[in-house]
Structures are given as C-alpha cells and as structure tokens.
Scaffold this motif. Structure first.
Motif, PDB file in Angstrom:
ATOM      1  N   ARG A 154      -8.234   1.880   8.957  1.00 24.87           N
ATOM      2  CA  ARG A 154      -7.150   2.635   8.316  1.00 24.87           C
ATOM      3  C   ARG A 154      -6.464   1.760   7.273  1.00 24.87           C
ATOM      4  N   SER A 155      -6.122   2.369   6.152  1.00 23.08           N
ATOM      5  CA  SER A 155      -5.521   1.625   5.056  1.00 23.08           C
ATOM      6  C   SER A 155      -4.224   0.942   5.455  1.00 23.08           C
ATOM      7  N   GLU A 156      -3.470   1.557   6.375  1.00 18.84           N
ATOM      8  CA  GLU A 156      -2.207   0.963   6.807  1.00 18.84           C
ATOM      9  C   GLU A 156      -2.439  -0.399   7.465  1.00 18.84           C
ATOM     10  N   ASP A 157      -3.479  -0.502   8.294  1.00 17.74           N
ATOM     11  CA  ASP A 157      -3.759  -1.761   8.988  1.00 17.74           C
ATOM     12  C   ASP A 157      -4.362  -2.793   8.035  1.00 17.74           C
ATOM     13  N   ILE A 158      -5.260  -2.341   7.162  1.00 14.94           N
ATOM     14  CA  ILE A 158      -5.877  -3.286   6.236  1.00 14.94           C
ATOM     15  C   ILE A 158      -4.839  -3.841   5.267  1.00 14.94           C
ATOM     16  N   SER A 159      -3.988  -2.979   4.725  1.00 13.73           N
ATOM     17  CA  SER A 159      -2.980  -3.455   3.777  1.00 13.73           C
ATOM     18  C   SER A 159      -2.030  -4.444   4.448  1.00 13.73           C
ATOM     19  N   GLU A 160      -1.704  -4.220   5.709  1.00 12.72           N
ATOM     20  CA  GLU A 160      -0.847  -5.173   6.426  1.00 12.72           C
ATOM     21  C   GLU A 160      -1.531  -6.534   6.513  1.00 12.72           C
ATOM     22  N   ALA A 161      -2.837  -6.538   6.820  1.00 12.27           N
ATOM     23  CA  ALA A 161      -3.574  -7.798   6.916  1.00 12.27           C
ATOM     24  C   ALA A 161      -3.694  -8.483   5.553  1.00 12.27           C
ATOM     25  N   LEU A 162      -3.958  -7.703   4.508  1.00 12.78           N
ATOM     26  CA  LEU A 162      -4.076  -8.287   3.166  1.00 12.78           C
ATOM     27  C   LEU A 162      -2.767  -8.937   2.732  1.00 12.78           C
ATOM     28  N   LEU A 163      -1.658  -8.261   2.978  1.00 16.82           N
ATOM     29  CA  LEU A 163      -0.360  -8.808   2.609  1.00 16.82           C
ATOM     30  C   LEU A 163      -0.031 -10.042   3.438  1.00 16.82           C
TER      31      LEU A 163
END
Length: 279
Positions: A81-90
């Motif tokens: 899910r984009s929400e989890d990936i974006s959290e990891a990227l940030l």
C-alpha cells in the motif's frame, strides 16, 4: 529500524530497514537534495543520465522501490500500500539527515511521490511526475474504456494473469545500450515479482479510485513531464482532470516522446529537470 551505509568512490550505497521494508539506495554529490523514484520495469540506475547532469550541484538519492532489485517488502496482506511505502521512503530520507527535498517519480514512482507529498507536504519542496499520470486519472480513465479494449500489462497484473510478463529479457526491451540492458535484466532477476504485482493490485484496482480522488493536493509546485507518443499511457490520461485540478501544476510535453524519456531523451529530460529545480 536499522541502516547500513557502504561507501564507494562515487556514491554512498545505503541499506535501510523500516517496518518490514528493506530499502536500497545510492546517494551522490552534495547540495540541495533531489530524490528519484523509478517506475516499472526499472531500478535505481535508470536515472544514470540525469544523475550525471545533477551531481555537481545537487545531492541526488536514487533508490530501488520495494520489490525491485535489492529492495524488499514485508510478507503480509496489502504489503505494498502506498501509505506504508511512503512512510518507509520518508523514514529513509530522514535517516540520511535530509529535511526538505525535491522529489521526482517516473511511471508508478510518481504514484509513490504523490503519496509522499500527501503524507508529509512540508518536506517536499517541489514534485515532478515523469510519464506518470495522477493515480485517479489512471484508474478512472481505464474504468471508462470500451469493454472490448485489448488487455495491457496493467490489466494482466491486476488480474493475476502475469505468466511470462516478468521475464527479464522481456522487461528490458526499451533499452538500446547492451551493458545497460544486461544490468537491468540482472536487476529484474533479483526482483520480487509478487511484490511488484502487489504494488499494482494494492493501489490501482478500481476500488482504489476513491482514496486517490480524495488525496490532498501537494502543497508544492508540481511539474508533469511526458511524451505525446507514450505507447502505454495516452495523453488524455497523462494530462487528465485530476492532474489538471492540482492548484500548482505545470506541464512539459515532448513531441514524439515515448514512455522511457530518461533513456530515450536523457539530455532533454535533464535540461527540463534542471530548469524546474532552478525555478
């Protein structure tokens, strides 16, 4: 959360673990930070032409998205899910000591760039989408196609009908240079095809339209860069109504340009990016 940084002569090779994601990235140069997110079927080094043009003036971070090459994803339902990936990227960018940065996403990397901008808008100084539609435009315009429209790669991935689709030699068709083609094939051989498929299925199914349609608009300026002859994404999708509704969006269109502009027109794309960063 854990991290390892391996120094090389020209870059830092970074491995960073966060909430089940293991991210691999390279950091080049110094200066105002620029983060590059690749698409499918790609990995971090597809930006080599743009990195070479930016490294003398900017700190450039290019990474493998989860599931691609040396980056891995957790094993759980809805793992991409984009929400989890974006959290990891940030979290990775924070680990590198970076506050505000410019963000560029190609193809499905643009989807994750928009997700990062929605999660932490104050940190994104500017955002560029290269051959990347707004996800709500991608989903809504596909949903409105005639029922007899031929199936494409996204249809196959979303339907779990991807047999043979992930063959490395098939995925490297768009690269002309033999060394770069071999490197991409090796990267795709190392990739997790199930995770890549999940990236589409967890974010671009028809029932994901509502969450993308309600995504907060980026607070920063947005530049959409694309070719008018993209064989995978029509112009009506690349400049669709959800993209046009963003309050701070501008577009740059290359006549005759295809999907993989970073490879087919590296100098043109490099100039566009440098001009955009200098604004």
């Amino acid at each position: 959360m854990s991290a390892c940084v391996i120094m090389t002569e020209k870059s830092e090779c970074i491995f960073f673990t966060y909430n089940g994601f293991r991210l691999h990235a390279h950091s080049f140069g110094s200066g105002s930070p620029v983060v590059l997110l690749h698409g499918f079927p790609e990995y971090w080094a597809i930006w080599r032409g743009q990195i070479n043009g930016l490294v003398n003036d900017y700190r450039v971070i290019a990474l493998d998205l989860p599931g691609f090459n040396l980056s891995t994803a957790p094993s759980r339902p809805n793992r991409m899910r984009s929400e989890d990936i974006s959290e990891a990227l940030l979290a990775l960018i924070t680990h590198l000591g970076i506050g505000q940065f410019s963000l560029i996403g190609h193809d499905i990397g643009g989807l994750l760039a928009l997700a990062c901008a929605a999660r932490d808008p104050a940190r994104i100084a500017r955002l560029a989408l290269v051959s990347s539609p707004h996800p709500a435009d991608f989903i809504s315009l596909r949903a409105g196609r005639p029922p007899d429209t031929p199936k494409d790669y996204a249809d196959r991935i979303l339907a779990h009908d991807d047999t043979g689709l992930f063959k490395p030699e098939r995925l490297s068709f768009w690269i002309q240079n033999s060394n770069e083609k071999s490197a991409l094939q090796a990267a795709m051989t190392s990739s997790d095809c199930d995770a890549i498929g999940a990236l589409y299925r967890d974010n671009l199914a028809f029932d994901d339209l509502a969450r993308w349609a309600s995504l907060p608009a980026p607070a920063c300026s947005v530049r959409a860069i694309y070719g008018d002859s993209d064989p995978f994404l029509p112009v009506t999708m690349l400049e669709g109504p959800y993209l046009r509704s963003l309050p701070n969006v501008t577009t740059r269109k290359l006549a005759g340009g295809g999907h993989f502009l970073h490879s087919s027109h590296p100098e043109w794309l490099g100039r566009e990016i440098r001009e955009w960063l200098a604004l």
